[in-house]
Motif scaffolding. Structure first.
Motif, PDB file in Angstrom:
ATOM      1  N   GLN A  60       0.836  -1.191   0.000  1.00 29.46           N
ATOM      2  CA  GLN A  60       0.000   0.000   0.000  1.00 29.46           C
ATOM      3  C   GLN A  60       0.877   1.250   0.000  1.00 29.46           C
ATOM      4  O   GLN A  60       1.881   1.327   0.715  1.00 29.46           O
ATOM      5  CB  GLN A  60      -0.879  -0.002   1.249  1.00 29.46           C
ATOM      6  CG  GLN A  60      -1.913   1.069   1.296  1.00 29.46           C
ATOM      7  CD  GLN A  60      -3.101   0.746   0.427  1.00 29.46           C
ATOM      8  OE1 GLN A  60      -3.526   1.588  -0.361  1.00 29.46           O
ATOM      9  NE2 GLN A  60      -3.639  -0.450   0.542  1.00 29.46           N
ATOM     10  N   VAL A  73      -0.873   0.119  -5.610  1.00 27.65           N
ATOM     11  CA  VAL A  73      -2.052   0.111  -4.745  1.00 27.65           C
ATOM     12  C   VAL A  73      -1.982   1.400  -3.926  1.00 27.65           C
ATOM     13  O   VAL A  73      -1.094   1.556  -3.090  1.00 27.65           O
ATOM     14  CB  VAL A  73      -2.057  -1.122  -3.829  1.00 27.65           C
ATOM     15  CG1 VAL A  73      -3.284  -1.111  -2.924  1.00 27.65           C
ATOM     16  CG2 VAL A  73      -2.010  -2.401  -4.652  1.00 27.65           C
ATOM     17  N   THR A 123      -3.668   4.702  -1.650  1.00 23.09           N
ATOM     18  CA  THR A 123      -4.684   5.301  -0.795  1.00 23.09           C
ATOM     19  C   THR A 123      -4.333   6.768  -0.585  1.00 23.09           C
ATOM     20  O   THR A 123      -3.203   7.088  -0.201  1.00 23.09           O
ATOM     21  CB  THR A 123      -4.775   4.593   0.567  1.00 23.09           C
ATOM     22  OG1 THR A 123      -5.264   3.263   0.376  1.00 23.09           O
ATOM     23  CG2 THR A 123      -5.736   5.332   1.492  1.00 23.09           C
ATOM     24  N   ARG A 173      -3.216   0.285  -9.902  1.00 23.68           N
ATOM     25  CA  ARG A 173      -4.026  -0.941  -9.873  1.00 23.68           C
ATOM     26  C   ARG A 173      -5.256  -0.759  -9.000  1.00 23.68           C
ATOM     27  O   ARG A 173      -6.350  -1.216  -9.341  1.00 23.68           O
ATOM     28  CB  ARG A 173      -3.171  -2.111  -9.373  1.00 23.68           C
ATOM     29  CG  ARG A 173      -3.891  -3.449  -9.336  1.00 23.68           C
ATOM     30  CD  ARG A 173      -2.891  -4.592  -9.393  1.00 23.68           C
ATOM     31  NE  ARG A 173      -1.959  -4.570  -8.283  1.00 23.68           N
ATOM     32  CZ  ARG A 173      -2.151  -5.208  -7.125  1.00 23.68           C
ATOM     33  NH1 ARG A 173      -3.241  -5.908  -6.944  1.00 23.68           N
ATOM     34  NH2 ARG A 173      -1.247  -5.164  -6.173  1.00 23.68           N
ATOM     35  N   GLU A 174      -5.093  -0.112  -7.842  1.00 30.10           N
ATOM     36  CA  GLU A 174      -6.212   0.170  -6.949  1.00 30.10           C
ATOM     37  C   GLU A 174      -6.063   1.596  -6.422  1.00 30.10           C
ATOM     38  O   GLU A 174      -4.952   2.044  -6.126  1.00 30.10           O
ATOM     39  CB  GLU A 174      -6.232  -0.812  -5.766  1.00 30.10           C
ATOM     40  CG  GLU A 174      -6.499  -2.254  -6.148  1.00 30.10           C
ATOM     41  CD  GLU A 174      -6.502  -3.173  -4.934  1.00 30.10           C
ATOM     42  OE1 GLU A 174      -6.435  -2.649  -3.793  1.00 30.10           O
ATOM     43  OE2 GLU A 174      -6.549  -4.403  -5.119  1.00 30.10           O
ATOM     44  N   ARG A 187      -7.960   4.397  -3.628  1.00 28.50           N
ATOM     45  CA  ARG A 187      -8.950   4.679  -2.589  1.00 28.50           C
ATOM     46  C   ARG A 187      -8.712   6.084  -2.042  1.00 28.50           C
ATOM     47  O   ARG A 187      -7.570   6.552  -1.995  1.00 28.50           O
ATOM     48  CB  ARG A 187      -8.846   3.665  -1.441  1.00 28.50           C
ATOM     49  CG  ARG A 187      -9.243   2.241  -1.824  1.00 28.50           C
ATOM     50  CD  ARG A 187      -9.018   1.283  -0.655  1.00 28.50           C
ATOM     51  NE  ARG A 187      -9.481  -0.067  -0.965  1.00 28.50           N
ATOM     52  CZ  ARG A 187      -8.757  -0.978  -1.635  1.00 28.50           C
ATOM     53  NH1 ARG A 187      -7.524  -0.664  -2.052  1.00 28.50           N
ATOM     54  NH2 ARG A 187      -9.249  -2.171  -1.875  1.00 28.50           N
ATOM     55  N   LEU A 190     -13.255   1.128  -3.543  1.00 27.65           N
ATOM     56  CA  LEU A 190     -12.357   1.549  -4.613  1.00 27.65           C
ATOM     57  C   LEU A 190     -12.889   2.819  -5.254  1.00 27.65           C
ATOM     58  O   LEU A 190     -14.100   3.010  -5.400  1.00 27.65           O
ATOM     59  CB  LEU A 190     -12.220   0.442  -5.662  1.00 27.65           C
ATOM     60  CG  LEU A 190     -11.471  -0.812  -5.233  1.00 27.65           C
ATOM     61  CD1 LEU A 190     -11.525  -1.859  -6.330  1.00 27.65           C
ATOM     62  CD2 LEU A 190     -10.022  -0.494  -4.883  1.00 27.65           C
ATOM     63  N   GLU A 219     -14.058   5.397  -7.887  1.00 25.88           N
ATOM     64  CA  GLU A 219     -14.605   5.494  -9.240  1.00 25.88           C
ATOM     65  C   GLU A 219     -14.953   6.950  -9.468  1.00 25.88           C
ATOM     66  O   GLU A 219     -15.406   7.635  -8.555  1.00 25.88           O
ATOM     67  CB  GLU A 219     -15.857   4.624  -9.403  1.00 25.88           C
ATOM     68  CG  GLU A 219     -15.583   3.134  -9.282  1.00 25.88           C
ATOM     69  CD  GLU A 219     -16.851   2.313  -9.470  1.00 25.88           C
ATOM     70  OE1 GLU A 219     -17.912   2.928  -9.689  1.00 25.88           O
ATOM     71  OE2 GLU A 219     -16.761   1.080  -9.388  1.00 25.88           O
TER      72      GLU A 219
END
Length: 590
Positions: A151, A193, A195, A220-221, A223, A258, A260
């Motif tokens: 992360q 990833v 955040t 990839r991710e 938040r 996640l 959007e």
């Protein structure tokens, strides 16, 4: 005046307008209409107020809204204080590149004041970041975290990044604070990833949205986590000071959805750009073809090497990969050095170790110094999860990734179905993009044929295809280029297998005679060509080959100058150019 300019350049309005130079006035593209020439005049007053005038008559309100700011952002912040380069900073934050080389520094002073500096070419301190490379804060730690799938927390400010790092986590930020995110920062977070921890104010929320939007299709991710209990304008440092712990932060991340794109969340009217449209002038600045192996394999491309069984495919692929890792020429061809990854899907790690040891002995290379790694198992190219795991664990910036063989890495997929092979191609492209290098698929040839086995989608997608064929001498293989998308096809050459230590290596064996490169289909096509010549359609009908096989044979016969084209007719040159070779070819075909 320079003080006011230095302060105002941190304004979200000037940042969004991407003004360049020392000011106090600029001409830029107006964001409120389809501007192709800079029609927006920007001026900074002595009091620090930003004045906007669009020569296409866009209102100031429309311009401010187009860059997702407010009218209050046009006016200087209160209680900004003064700067002194002789004042002792409370903290110095170094921005280093991936090699730990210092690019610039941010200095923090009492009263939440900041200055930036770097070393100029004469070794003197320059108090700005103009002309320097802009990198993320704590970039080496970010790169390591991306490679390991850890992360990464994006915060607003270096102090916040240091405090999050103090929890044993990876954190970063961008120079200049909110509204100063650059495209190159996103590039460093490819497949990461992420955040984002926004400050608890409108500016912080807008910045978080802008960063998250910029990372769509890159990370990839993604938040965005709103920290509980923050005071107005509070940040993650305040949260930690109030007793926030790593375990609590990890729970907040695990429970966060996640990201959007939802423009209504922060009143953002502008969706992210999905496509890039390059002008002719921009295309002219694109770099030419870069060779990984000179005139053989192109950097950052997809290549397929194919041959019948027991034709030294693995020896050749390994030879190329090791030369790239060692940075030594491959059969006289210059290489671009870089890390190499070899997926040995057919197993037998002991045999691979012997081959690598023999190669190092032959070339006098210390194996411990090679950036070369082996994956002794298949990577399932048809599985989204398998590819995601492979990419996450892949060493960053690998110059070449060899997948040996395609068949072993495509269980359950039908080689003859274009849809299944399309999945393989997509997986290879994802690996190529993540590695930043060449992906080389080792594959099989059709039985009794010189073409790639399976769907034609494979050859269509490849930038380079290379065919291998054993000669009558079992220890010699002929290497042919059957496709080179962005350059001329290389001439055929031969390699010979020779024993070294407890294994073997390939060594140059000269160039083959032209007729030695012909397949059975080539012979059939040559014999079917009428002495007076024939059109392409008549020649195809006479040789009784499938159209795809016929066109491959025609291309090879033309390349080997055994056939020439006169207008719409094709004529044999075998009898005139090679004496009795036409008769020899007839006997061979029989």
């Amino acid at each position: 005046m320079q003080l006011e300019i230095a302060q105002a350049l941190r304004s979200p309005v000037l940042s969004a307008l991407q003004v360049e130079g020392s000011g106090p006035s600029w001409s830029v593209l107006c964001p409120a209409h389809a501007d192709t020439k800079p029609s927006l005049s920007v001026k900074l007053t002595h009091e620090g107020t930003i004045l906007l005038r669009c020569h296409a008559n866009c209102s100031t309100e429309a311009i401010v809204a187009a860059v997702q700011c407010t009218m209050s952002d046009l006016y200087p912040a209160q209680e900004q204080g003064t700067y002194s380069r002789h004042e002792e900073p409370s903290a110095v934050y170094p921005y280093v590149d991936e090699n730990d080389v210092l690019q610039h520094e941010v200095l923090r002073y009492a009263g939440n004041r900041f200055m930036q500096r770097h070393l100029g070419p004469n070794g003197k301190t320059v108090w700005n970041t103009q002309g320097v490379r802009h990198v993320l804060y704590r970039l080496p730690a970010v790169i390591e975290a991306v490679a390991l799938g850890r992360q990464i927390f994006i915060v607003e400010g270096e102090k916040d990044a240091e405090n999050v790092a103090g929890l044993g986590l990876t954190a970063t930020t961008n120079c200049g604070g909110a509204g100063r995110w650059r495209p190159e920062y996103s590039d460093a977070l490819r497949h990461a990833v992420v955040t984002i921890l926004p400050d608890n104010d409108e500016t912080g929320q807008r910045h978080a949205l802008a960063v998250a939007t910029a990372l769509i299709g890159v990370a990839r991710e993604i938040r965005i986590v709103q920290l509980p209990g923050l005071p107005e304008k509070g940040d993650v440092s305040d949260w930690i000071a109030a007793g926030g712990r790593r375990e609590e932060l990890e729970v907040l991340v695990a429970n966060a959805a996640l990201f959007e794109l939802q423009p209504s969340l922060f009143s953002s009217p502008t969706p992210p750009r999905r496509y890039q449209f390059h002008t002719m002038d921009e295309l002219a600045t694109f770099p030419p073809t870069e060779w990984l192996v000179e005139e053989l394999l192109v950097c950052e491309s997809l290549a397929i090497m194919y041959a019948p069984p027991a034709s030294y495919k693995s020896f050749l692929a390994l030879d190329i990969a090791l030369c790239v890792a060692a940075g030594i020429p491959w059969n006289g061809r210059a290489v671009r050095q870089g890390a190499a990854v070899y997926v040995a899907a057919e197993g037998n790690v002991g045999q691979m170790a012997k081959r690598v040891s023999a190669w190092c002995t032959h070339h006098g290379v210390d194996p411990s110094s090679l950036p070369f790694t082996v994956v002794p198992s298949m990577v399932e190219l048809g599985s989204e999860h398998a590819i995601a795991d492979f990419i996450r664990e892949l060493p960053s910036r690998s110059a070449i990734v060899v997948i040996d063989t395609l068949a072993r890495c495509a269980p359950g997929l039908d080689e003859n179905r274009s849809a299944d092979m399309g999945r393989v191609i997509q997986a290879a492209d994802r690996i190529r993009e993540a590695a930043g290098g060449l992906v080389l698929l080792v594959h099989h040839a059709r039985k009794n044929d010189s073409q790639i086995r399976g769907s034609s989608a494979l050859e269509a997608a490849a930038d380079t295809t290379i065919a291998l064929r054993r000669s009558n001498n079992a220890a010699v293989v002929t290497v042919s280029c059957t496709k080179q998308k962005d350059a001329a096809e290389f001439e055929d050459f031969m390699l010979q297998i020779t024993d070294v230590a407890s294994s073997a290596v390939l060594i140059p064996a000269g160039k083959p005679q032209k007729r030695s490169t012909l397949s059975t289909n080539d012979h059939k096509a040559l014999l079917a060509l009428a002495p007076e010549g024939a059109s392409s359609a008549a020649w195809l009908a006479a040789c009784h080959l499938r159209p795809s096989s016929y066109h491959e044979s025609k291309k090879r016969l033309l390349r080997n100058q055994l056939v020439r084209q006169d207008g719409k007719l094709f004529r044999s040159t075998a009898s005139s150019d090679t004496g009795d070779s036409f008769g020899e070819l007839s006997e061979a075909a029989a």
